[in-house]
Design an enzyme around this catalytic site. Sequence first.
Site, PDB file in Angstrom:
ATOM      1  N   ARG A  48       0.861  -1.104   0.122  1.00 32.45           N
ATOM      2  CA  ARG A  48       0.027   0.190   0.079  1.00 32.45           C
ATOM      3  C   ARG A  48       0.835   1.280  -0.113  1.00 32.45           C
ATOM      4  O   ARG A  48       0.308   2.242  -0.320  1.00 32.45           O
ATOM      5  CB  ARG A  48      -1.256   0.140   0.900  1.00 32.45           C
ATOM      6  N   TYR A 102     -13.502  11.937 -20.484  1.00 34.75           N
ATOM      7  CA  TYR A 102     -14.239  10.495 -20.075  1.00 34.75           C
ATOM      8  C   TYR A 102     -15.466  10.907 -19.035  1.00 34.75           C
ATOM      9  O   TYR A 102     -14.993  11.553 -18.010  1.00 34.75           O
ATOM     10  CB  TYR A 102     -12.988   9.844 -19.542  1.00 34.75           C
ATOM     11  N   ASP A 174      -5.205  13.774 -18.907  1.00 37.53           N
ATOM     12  CA  ASP A 174      -5.500  12.431 -19.215  1.00 37.53           C
ATOM     13  C   ASP A 174      -4.937  12.013 -20.764  1.00 37.53           C
ATOM     14  O   ASP A 174      -5.598  12.538 -21.618  1.00 37.53           O
ATOM     15  CB  ASP A 174      -6.864  11.941 -19.087  1.00 37.53           C
ATOM     16  N   LYS A 199      -6.072   0.540 -20.592  1.00 36.61           N
ATOM     17  CA  LYS A 199      -6.106   0.645 -22.050  1.00 36.61           C
ATOM     18  C   LYS A 199      -4.963   0.436 -22.652  1.00 36.61           C
ATOM     19  O   LYS A 199      -4.731  -0.641 -22.710  1.00 36.61           O
ATOM     20  CB  LYS A 199      -6.742   2.274 -22.253  1.00 36.61           C
TER      21      LYS A 199
HETATM   22  C1  LIG Z   1     -10.994   4.039 -19.129  1.00 31.88           C
HETATM   23  C2  LIG Z   1     -10.604   5.449 -18.833  1.00 31.88           C
HETATM   24  C3  LIG Z   1     -10.459   6.090 -17.692  1.00 31.88           C
HETATM   25  C4  LIG Z   1     -10.707   5.436 -16.569  1.00 31.88           C
HETATM   26  O1  LIG Z   1     -10.051   4.134 -15.983  1.00 31.88           O
HETATM   27  P1  LIG Z   1     -10.084   2.832 -15.538  1.00 31.88           P
HETATM   28  O2  LIG Z   1      -8.961   2.046 -15.553  1.00 31.88           O
HETATM   29  O3  LIG Z   1     -11.533   2.354 -16.049  1.00 31.88           O
HETATM   30  O4  LIG Z   1     -10.660   3.263 -14.072  1.00 31.88           O
HETATM   31  C5  LIG Z   1     -10.033   7.471 -17.635  1.00 31.88           C
HETATM   32  N1  LIG Z   1      -9.772   8.184 -18.532  1.00 31.88           N
HETATM   33  C6  LIG Z   1     -10.079   7.765 -20.170  1.00 31.88           C
HETATM   34  C7  LIG Z   1      -9.630   8.494 -21.098  1.00 31.88           C
HETATM   35  C8  LIG Z   1     -10.494   6.138 -20.064  1.00 31.88           C
HETATM   36  O5  LIG Z   1     -10.507   5.872 -21.229  1.00 31.88           O
END
Ligand SMILES: *Cc1c(COP(=O)(O)O)cnc(C)c1O
Length: 388
Positions: A48, A102, A174, A199
Site C-alpha cells: 500500500r 471521459y 488524461d 487501455k
Molecule cells: C477508461 C478511462 C479512464 C478510467 O480508467 P479505469 O481504468 O477504467 O478506471 C479514464 N480516462 C480515460 C480517457 C479512459 O478511457
Amino acid sequence: MSKKKLGIHTICTHVGEIKDEQFKGAISPIYMSTSYEFDNVDIKRYPRYFNTPNQEHLSKKIAALERAESAMIFGSGMAAISHMFLAFLQKGDHLVVQNTLYGGTSNFIREEFHKYGIEYTFTNSHKEADFIAAIRPNTKVIHIETPSNPLLTITDIKAIASLAKSKGIITTIDNTFASPVNQNPLDLGIDIVMHSATKYLGGHSDILAGAVAGSKDHIDRIWNVSKNLGGSLSDMTVWLLERSMKTLALRVKSQTKNAKKLAKFLNKHSDVTKVYYPGLKSHPEHELAKSQMHDFGAMISFELANGIDAMAFQKQLHLIKSSMSLAGVESTMLLPSETSHALLTQEQRDAVGISDRLIRFSVGIENYKDLKKDIEQAITKTKVAAFA
Ligand SMILES: *Cc1c(COP(=O)(O)O)cnc(C)c1O
C-alpha cells in the site's frame, strides 16, 4: 546509459526490469511479499506504500516513457485520477476541467467534489478562451483530456500549460487516448500526466490499472494522499502489466497505422456522414494535433447516414466486437450514448455533441483489409434489412 537516449521500443522492453540475480531468468521475478525485513531504515516496503520491488520498477518504465522524473501505478485509472485530484485540491479550492472528457472523470467530479467542499467549473469548450473564462482566484488545478473521449477534440497543450503556469496553477492531463507512444505532454509544459493503464498500457483487455507521472515533488505529493486512500495494484497485476508494456510501442504503432487507413476509408464512404479523427485533414484541429502529437492515435468516432441504425449496424459486425472499454489488440466499437456517457443527461450529451448515432471505434492490430471488409458488409446488411 541515459534513459533519454534510448529508443521507445528499448524502453518498453528493458527499462524497469528486475534482474533475477538468483537464477538469471530472462524476465522480472514477481515479489508477492507484503512484509519485508527492515534492513534499511529509509525504505519500509509495503504494497500500500506503492514500493514493492515490482511496483517500484514498473514505475520506472512509465516514467521513462513519459520522460518524467517519477511515476506511480494504481489499481485503476479512476484511482489515479481521484488520488491526483485529492492531492492538489482541498476545501475551498477550485478545479477547471475540460467539458469533453471521459464520463467516469466527469461523474467523480459531479458526484464527489461537493462532499470535500471542492469547487469546479466545466469549460464551455476545449478552446483556450474558455479555460481563461473559467479560471477563478482560487483555481488550483486545470485538467485537460486530449484527444478527448469520444469526440477526439484536440486541446492546445502548450497554450493551457503556459496559461496555468503564469497563474501558478497546476496542470493535469488524461493521456490515455494518445498513450505515451503518440504524445508526451510533460515535454509541452504539463505538470502531471495520468493514464488508465487498463487501455493501451495493458492493451490486452485483461488488466485494470492506472498511472501518474511527473516531477518527483508532484508525485511525492500524490503519494502522501495515496498511502492513506489505499488504491494500489497487486504485484501479480503489476507483473502482468510489465509484460504487456514490452509490446506497447509495437501495438500502438500498428493500431495507429490501421486507424489512419480506416479513418480515410470511412471518410470516403457514402453511408458515413461524419468522421472524427485528428489525423484527417478535415479535422478542425488537424494542424494542432500534428504539432503536439507524435502520431494521431488509434481511436476514431463516426456517424452513419440517417436511416442506418447504429445499433443494428454493430450487430452485423463479425470481427469487430461491440463491447465496453478500448485500446485492446482486438478492434471494438460502442455507442457512447449507451455506455461511457449514458449517465449524462440528454442535454449534457447534446451540449458536448455526443449524438445517439455516434459510434466510437477502438482500432486493433488485425489486418486492415479484414477490418474494412467487416465494416463494409455490416453497412450493406444493415441497409438491406432497413429497406426490406
Ligand atoms: C477508461 C478511462 C479512464 C478510467 O480508467 P479505469 O481504468 O477504467 O478506471 C479514464 N480516462 C480515460 C480517457 C479512459 O478511457
